[in-house]
Design a protein around this motif. Structure first.
Motif, PDB file in Angstrom:
ATOM      1  N   ARG A 145       0.838  -1.206   0.000  1.00 40.94           N
ATOM      2  CA  ARG A 145       0.000   0.000   0.000  1.00 40.94           C
ATOM      3  C   ARG A 145       0.876   1.260   0.000  1.00 40.94           C
ATOM      4  O   ARG A 145       0.589   2.224  -0.705  1.00 40.94           O
ATOM      5  CB  ARG A 145      -0.906  -0.064   1.234  1.00 40.94           C
ATOM      6  CG  ARG A 145      -1.912   1.016   1.297  1.00 40.94           C
ATOM      7  CD  ARG A 145      -3.314   0.539   1.323  1.00 40.94           C
ATOM      8  NE  ARG A 145      -4.146   1.722   1.256  1.00 40.94           N
ATOM      9  CZ  ARG A 145      -5.431   1.753   1.089  1.00 40.94           C
ATOM     10  NH1 ARG A 145      -6.079   0.646   0.948  1.00 40.94           N
ATOM     11  NH2 ARG A 145      -6.095   2.867   1.031  1.00 40.94           N
ATOM     12  N   THR A 341      -4.984  -6.333 -10.132  1.00 40.57           N
ATOM     13  CA  THR A 341      -5.905  -5.794  -9.116  1.00 40.57           C
ATOM     14  C   THR A 341      -6.447  -4.439  -9.550  1.00 40.57           C
ATOM     15  O   THR A 341      -7.657  -4.189  -9.504  1.00 40.57           O
ATOM     16  CB  THR A 341      -5.165  -5.635  -7.765  1.00 40.57           C
ATOM     17  OG1 THR A 341      -4.642  -6.890  -7.387  1.00 40.57           O
ATOM     18  CG2 THR A 341      -6.077  -5.103  -6.687  1.00 40.57           C
ATOM     19  N   THR A 350     -16.379   0.962 -11.035  1.00 37.49           N
ATOM     20  CA  THR A 350     -16.719   2.298 -11.532  1.00 37.49           C
ATOM     21  C   THR A 350     -17.728   2.195 -12.680  1.00 37.49           C
ATOM     22  O   THR A 350     -18.658   3.009 -12.778  1.00 37.49           O
ATOM     23  CB  THR A 350     -15.433   3.021 -11.990  1.00 37.49           C
ATOM     24  OG1 THR A 350     -14.436   2.782 -11.000  1.00 37.49           O
ATOM     25  CG2 THR A 350     -15.634   4.494 -12.124  1.00 37.49           C
ATOM     26  N   PRO A 406     -21.147  -0.513  -5.333  1.00 34.27           N
ATOM     27  CA  PRO A 406     -20.635  -1.688  -6.041  1.00 34.27           C
ATOM     28  C   PRO A 406     -20.261  -2.827  -5.087  1.00 34.27           C
ATOM     29  O   PRO A 406     -20.414  -3.989  -5.432  1.00 34.27           O
ATOM     30  CB  PRO A 406     -19.382  -1.172  -6.748  1.00 34.27           C
ATOM     31  CG  PRO A 406     -19.489   0.286  -6.755  1.00 34.27           C
ATOM     32  CD  PRO A 406     -20.372   0.700  -5.635  1.00 34.27           C
ATOM     33  N   ARG A 412     -15.369 -10.196   7.200  1.00 33.86           N
ATOM     34  CA  ARG A 412     -14.119 -10.265   7.959  1.00 33.86           C
ATOM     35  C   ARG A 412     -14.164 -11.433   8.924  1.00 33.86           C
ATOM     36  O   ARG A 412     -15.233 -11.862   9.369  1.00 33.86           O
ATOM     37  CB  ARG A 412     -13.901  -8.966   8.760  1.00 33.86           C
ATOM     38  CG  ARG A 412     -13.684  -7.718   7.924  1.00 33.86           C
ATOM     39  CD  ARG A 412     -12.355  -7.774   7.170  1.00 33.86           C
ATOM     40  NE  ARG A 412     -12.003  -6.507   6.530  1.00 33.86           N
ATOM     41  CZ  ARG A 412     -12.280  -6.191   5.268  1.00 33.86           C
ATOM     42  NH1 ARG A 412     -12.968  -7.019   4.505  1.00 33.86           N
ATOM     43  NH2 ARG A 412     -11.866  -5.040   4.763  1.00 33.86           N
ATOM     44  N   HIS A 497      -7.795  -0.964   4.959  1.00 31.88           N
ATOM     45  CA  HIS A 497      -8.144  -1.550   3.661  1.00 31.88           C
ATOM     46  C   HIS A 497      -9.122  -0.673   2.878  1.00 31.88           C
ATOM     47  O   HIS A 497      -9.721  -1.154   1.905  1.00 31.88           O
ATOM     48  CB  HIS A 497      -8.764  -2.942   3.842  1.00 31.88           C
ATOM     49  CG  HIS A 497      -7.751  -3.988   4.176  1.00 31.88           C
ATOM     50  ND1 HIS A 497      -6.880  -4.485   3.247  1.00 31.88           N
ATOM     51  CD2 HIS A 497      -7.462  -4.600   5.346  1.00 31.88           C
ATOM     52  CE1 HIS A 497      -6.094  -5.385   3.830  1.00 31.88           C
ATOM     53  NE2 HIS A 497      -6.428  -5.469   5.103  1.00 31.88           N
ATOM     54  N   CYS A 499     -10.819   1.775   0.247  1.00 30.97           N
ATOM     55  CA  CYS A 499     -10.551   1.755  -1.199  1.00 30.97           C
ATOM     56  C   CYS A 499      -9.466   2.777  -1.555  1.00 30.97           C
ATOM     57  O   CYS A 499      -9.653   3.984  -1.396  1.00 30.97           O
ATOM     58  CB  CYS A 499     -11.830   2.076  -1.971  1.00 30.97           C
ATOM     59  SG  CYS A 499     -11.505   2.173  -3.736  1.00 30.97           S
ATOM     60  N   ILE A 509     -16.155   8.999 -12.437  1.00 30.91           N
ATOM     61  CA  ILE A 509     -17.625   8.988 -12.528  1.00 30.91           C
ATOM     62  C   ILE A 509     -18.127  10.381 -12.917  1.00 30.91           C
ATOM     63  O   ILE A 509     -19.011  10.539 -13.771  1.00 30.91           O
ATOM     64  CB  ILE A 509     -18.254   8.546 -11.181  1.00 30.91           C
ATOM     65  CG1 ILE A 509     -17.863   7.100 -10.863  1.00 30.91           C
ATOM     66  CG2 ILE A 509     -19.771   8.694 -11.195  1.00 30.91           C
ATOM     67  CD1 ILE A 509     -18.071   6.706  -9.405  1.00 30.91           C
TER      68      ILE A 509
HETATM   69  C1  HEM Z   1     -17.156   3.422  -7.295  1.00 30.68           C
HETATM   70  C2  HEM Z   1     -16.024   2.804  -7.358  1.00 30.68           C
HETATM   71  C3  HEM Z   1     -15.409   1.987  -6.246  1.00 30.68           C
HETATM   72  C4  HEM Z   1     -15.945   1.517  -5.091  1.00 30.68           C
HETATM   73  C5  HEM Z   1     -17.345   1.738  -4.540  1.00 30.68           C
HETATM   74  C6  HEM Z   1     -14.918   0.774  -4.410  1.00 30.68           C
HETATM   75  C7  HEM Z   1     -15.078   0.143  -3.182  1.00 30.68           C
HETATM   76  C8  HEM Z   1     -14.085  -0.554  -2.529  1.00 30.68           C
HETATM   77  C9  HEM Z   1     -14.257  -1.226  -1.273  1.00 30.68           C
HETATM   78  C10 HEM Z   1     -15.552  -1.307  -0.476  1.00 30.68           C
HETATM   79  C11 HEM Z   1     -13.069  -1.769  -0.943  1.00 30.68           C
HETATM   80  C12 HEM Z   1     -12.753  -2.587   0.308  1.00 30.68           C
HETATM   81  C13 HEM Z   1     -12.873  -4.054   0.023  1.00 30.68           C
HETATM   82  C14 HEM Z   1     -12.701  -4.861   1.285  1.00 30.68           C
HETATM   83  O1  HEM Z   1     -11.682  -4.745   1.969  1.00 30.68           O
HETATM   84  O2  HEM Z   1     -13.583  -5.630   1.577  1.00 30.68           O
HETATM   85  C15 HEM Z   1     -12.125  -1.449  -1.995  1.00 30.68           C
HETATM   86  C16 HEM Z   1     -10.818  -1.842  -2.004  1.00 30.68           C
HETATM   87  C17 HEM Z   1      -9.966  -1.576  -3.037  1.00 30.68           C
HETATM   88  N1  HEM Z   1     -10.230  -0.823  -4.170  1.00 30.68           N
HETATM   89 FE1  HEM Z   1     -11.946   0.078  -4.621  1.00 30.68          FE
HETATM   90  N2  HEM Z   1     -13.784   0.809  -5.167  1.00 30.68           N
HETATM   91  C18 HEM Z   1     -14.030   1.564  -6.290  1.00 30.68           C
HETATM   92  C19 HEM Z   1     -13.131   1.891  -7.295  1.00 30.68           C
HETATM   93  C20 HEM Z   1     -11.806   1.565  -7.291  1.00 30.68           C
HETATM   94  C21 HEM Z   1     -10.831   2.013  -8.262  1.00 30.68           C
HETATM   95  C22 HEM Z   1     -11.116   2.978  -9.411  1.00 30.68           C
HETATM   96  C23 HEM Z   1      -9.641   1.416  -7.939  1.00 30.68           C
HETATM   97  C24 HEM Z   1      -8.288   1.523  -8.585  1.00 30.68           C
HETATM   98  C25 HEM Z   1      -7.994   1.919  -9.742  1.00 30.68           C
HETATM   99  C26 HEM Z   1      -9.867   0.594  -6.762  1.00 30.68           C
HETATM  100  C27 HEM Z   1      -8.920  -0.186  -6.156  1.00 30.68           C
HETATM  101  C28 HEM Z   1      -9.103  -0.823  -4.954  1.00 30.68           C
HETATM  102  C29 HEM Z   1      -8.047  -1.584  -4.297  1.00 30.68           C
HETATM  103  C30 HEM Z   1      -6.635  -1.816  -4.816  1.00 30.68           C
HETATM  104  C31 HEM Z   1      -8.594  -2.054  -3.091  1.00 30.68           C
HETATM  105  C32 HEM Z   1      -7.888  -2.863  -2.016  1.00 30.68           C
HETATM  106  C33 HEM Z   1      -7.372  -1.899  -0.959  1.00 30.68           C
HETATM  107  C34 HEM Z   1      -6.644  -2.549   0.191  1.00 30.68           C
HETATM  108  O3  HEM Z   1      -7.061  -3.585   0.672  1.00 30.68           O
HETATM  109  O4  HEM Z   1      -5.654  -1.952   0.614  1.00 30.68           O
HETATM  110  N3  HEM Z   1     -11.196   0.726  -6.391  1.00 30.68           N
HETATM  111  N4  HEM Z   1     -12.776  -0.706  -2.963  1.00 30.68           N
END
Ligand code: HEM
Length: 562
Positions: A145, A341, A350, A406, A412, A497, A499, A509
């Motif tokens: 990270r 990822t 998105t 989404p 957990r 964790h 996003c 968006i």
């Molecule tokens: C509306 C769009 C998005 C929503 C609602 C969203 C929502 C989330 C959520 C809820 C998590 C946590 C998952 C968990 O731990 O259970 C997450 C993690 C993550 N998201 Fe998004 N996401 C979105 C867009 C994106 C975009 C555009 C990217 C990257 C280009 C991205 C990359 C990631 C990554 C890498 C994680 C893991 C983070 C970690 O554990 O350190 N997401 N996202």
């Protein structure tokens, strides 16, 4: 002796043999398929409210009937009435605690070392993306990270805005061709329009297909400085393999869940398993090429030319791959997984959100008209600050992510006995109240229901189920502190964790909305198909009676409606 002989004699009767055979089979199955670990159940967890398991097959299917019935909101409305925290049963006797109590959710999400992502979620995501941010734990997660973070800073996102507009314009061009020209009809809609959906000057378009291509290309261009060429009116291997995988992933939900629980079932060669493998193959080939090309480019680029450049995601990953210090280095496999990822997590989520937003606009033409007016009051390509200063646009994005996040839930599991703090007391099965804290045994599964929290009338007002962006004019909304990163929502969760891509997602968006609404108007199809959101890796729209993800709407050019 005579008694024993009479008993043995009974075995000659075929009904007795069938019953005994089935019983033996059931017992063997239960032993063979014992879930990997069973948490120690505390008295308080046993007392949590929840739906009863169905008779006879309770152990086998648990409350899956209810869960399957409400695939879109995940939590059955009857369960929500039982309490903010409760328990239900998954398949094969897997007990699951649910909560949408914001204090409980915040505490669980904050303590990432105690509450880790559930093994089954990790296994499923790991098959698609490998060992990237979505699956890494503890020190590995913190290192990954730290390395990737700068690519998602506010400055980095500001620098991406022009590229986002380039791709949104390209997308608008294709949409325009879809509206004007029959030759793109196969590209525009997954299913041909019904006679009543053939309207002069308008066209049925599957916006999910188009938005998926748009969001893949934005990640490619903004994150990796590469044209992934998804936005071309021709077959694209990356896009097709992602769509095929998402369309087949939950084909056999029960078997997929069983495979995620029991390693022994993992080898069943289901269609979705083959699709996952094929998709991973295409993404790996692409990421290997991206890494190779960028490493070669960095090796020939003079160092000083880098001074003012904001590094993109690929720069950071490839440089980390070459780093000498171990705490700053990513292995080849980690770089590859990170690319998968970002490509995957960044596009599916998105794309789904933009589709939901356009559908809300189609259902609420008055709000669509107000939003278009706001958009027309600003320049064609507003910068980051202006985009964020458009109040109705902000409220529409917020309301969309509130009603159709989404990720409607996350799961957990705890690596040690612990206590979950509660802000909303729960009435137990025996009538006593569980007030402030819920002790839970190690290895419990806790299902955090983002959707239930984001749609609760106590938090959002009596019209919580309605799309109403004007609710944010009331400064007391939301009425509780939500564990989230943006807009008083839990959609991007909170804690270590949360996003990483939330700023990028919001900018993308908004750019797509500004571009599309300026040129097109969106209506529901006259045939009124039953569109509903299903749980997939990220929530995905489908049409009742038709297979695969899609968001068909009636699109016309704005000039044609004026
Ligand atoms: C509306 C769009 C998005 C929503 C609602 C969203 C929502 C989330 C959520 C809820 C998590 C946590 C998952 C968990 O731990 O259970 C997450 C993690 C993550 N998201 Fe998004 N996401 C979105 C867009 C994106 C975009 C555009 C990217 C990257 C280009 C991205 C990359 C990631 C990554 C890498 C994680 C893991 C983070 C970690 O554990 O350190 N997401 N996202």
């Amino acid at each position: 002796m005579e008694y024993a002989q009479r008993l043995l004699g009974l075995l000659d009767a075929w009904p007795v043999r069938v019953v005994l055979g089935l019983t033996l089979f059931y017992v063997c199955l239960r032993i063979a398929l014992l879930p990997p670990h069973r948490p120690k159940q505390t008295r308080e967890v046993a007392n949590l409210p929840g739906p009863p398991s169905p008779p006879y097959v309770g152990w086998l299917i648990g409350n899956m009937g209810d869960i399957a019935e409400f695939r879109d909101t995940v939590m059955h409305p009857d369960w929500i009435k039982m309490g903010w925290t409760g328990r239900c049963q998954h398949i094969f006797g897997q007990e699951t605690i649910w909560t949408y109590d914001p204090v409980a959710m915040g505490s669980i999400l904050q303590q990432a070392d105690v509450w880790q992502r559930a093994d089954n979620t990790e296994r499923l995501l790991g098959r698609i993306t490998g060992s990237g941010l979505l699956t890494a734990k503890g020190a590995d997660h913190r290192r990954q990270r730290r390395i990737v973070n700068p690519a998602f800073s506010t400055n980095a996102i500001k620098a991406m805005i022009p590229t986002m507009f380039d791709k949104a314009d390209l997308c608008a061009n294709i949409l325009g061709q879809c509206v004007d020209d029959d030759s793109l009809e196969h590209f525009a809609a997954r299913y041909p329009p019904k006679p009543e959906d053939r309207v002069a000057g308008a066209r049925k378009v599957d916006l999910l297909a188009l938005m998926s291509k748009l969001t893949q290309d934005v990640i490619g261009a903004a994150g990796f400085n590469t044209d992934l060429e998804s936005l071309r009116p021709k077959e694209n291997a990356l896009d097709s393999s992602i769509q095929f995988m998402l369309n087949t992933l939950f084909d056999d939900t029960i078997i997929l869940m069983a495979q995620n629980l029991f390693w022994s079932l993992d080898k069943i060669p289901l269609r979705n398993r083959r699709a996952m493998k094929a998709c991973r193959g295409v993404m790996e080939k692409l990421s290997a090429r991206l890494m190779r090309d960028r490493a070669a480019q960095l090796a020939t680029e003079p160092e000083e030319a880098d001074e003012d450049k904001v590094p993109d995601m690929l720069d950071l990953l490839v440089k980390a791959n070459m780093a000498e210090r171990e705490d700053q280095r990513l292995s080849d496999e980690e770089v590859r997984s990170q690319l998968l990822t970002l490509l995957f997590a960044g596009s599916t989520t998105t794309a789904g959100t933009i589709c939901s937003l356009l559908r809300f606009m189609a259902k609420h033409p008055d709000i669509q008209a107000r939003l278009r007016e706001e958009i027309e009051s600003t320049e064609e390509r507003p910068n980051f600050e202006t985009l964020n200063a458009l109040p109705l646009l902000d409220a529409v994005v917020r309301e969309t992510l509130r009603l159709e996040p989404p990720a409607s839930c996350t799961v957990r599991t705890n690596v040690q006995d612990t206590v979950i703090p509660l802000s909303v007391p729960v009435r137990g099965r025996d009538g006593t109240m569980i007030e402030k804290a819920l002790p839970v045994g190690k290895g419990s599964y806790v299902f955090l229901s983002i959707s239930s929290l984001q749609q609760h009338p106590d938090v959002w007002g009596p019209d919580a189920a309605e799309f109403n962006p004007d609710r944010y004019k009331d400064p007391t909304i939301p009425k509780m502190n939500i564990p989230g990163m943006w807009g008083g929502l839990a959609a991007f969760i909170s804690g270590p964790h949360h996003c990483i891509g939330f700023r990028l997602a919001l900018a993308e968006i908004k750019v797509a909305t500004v571009t599309l609404l300026r040129h097109f108007s969106f209506d529901e199809l006259p045939s009124k198909p039953d569109i509903f959101i299903v749980m997939n890796v990220a929530s995905r729209p489908e049409v009742k009676g038709e297979s695969g993800g899609q968001m068909p709407l009636l699109v016309r050019r704005v000039e044609a409606t004026a």
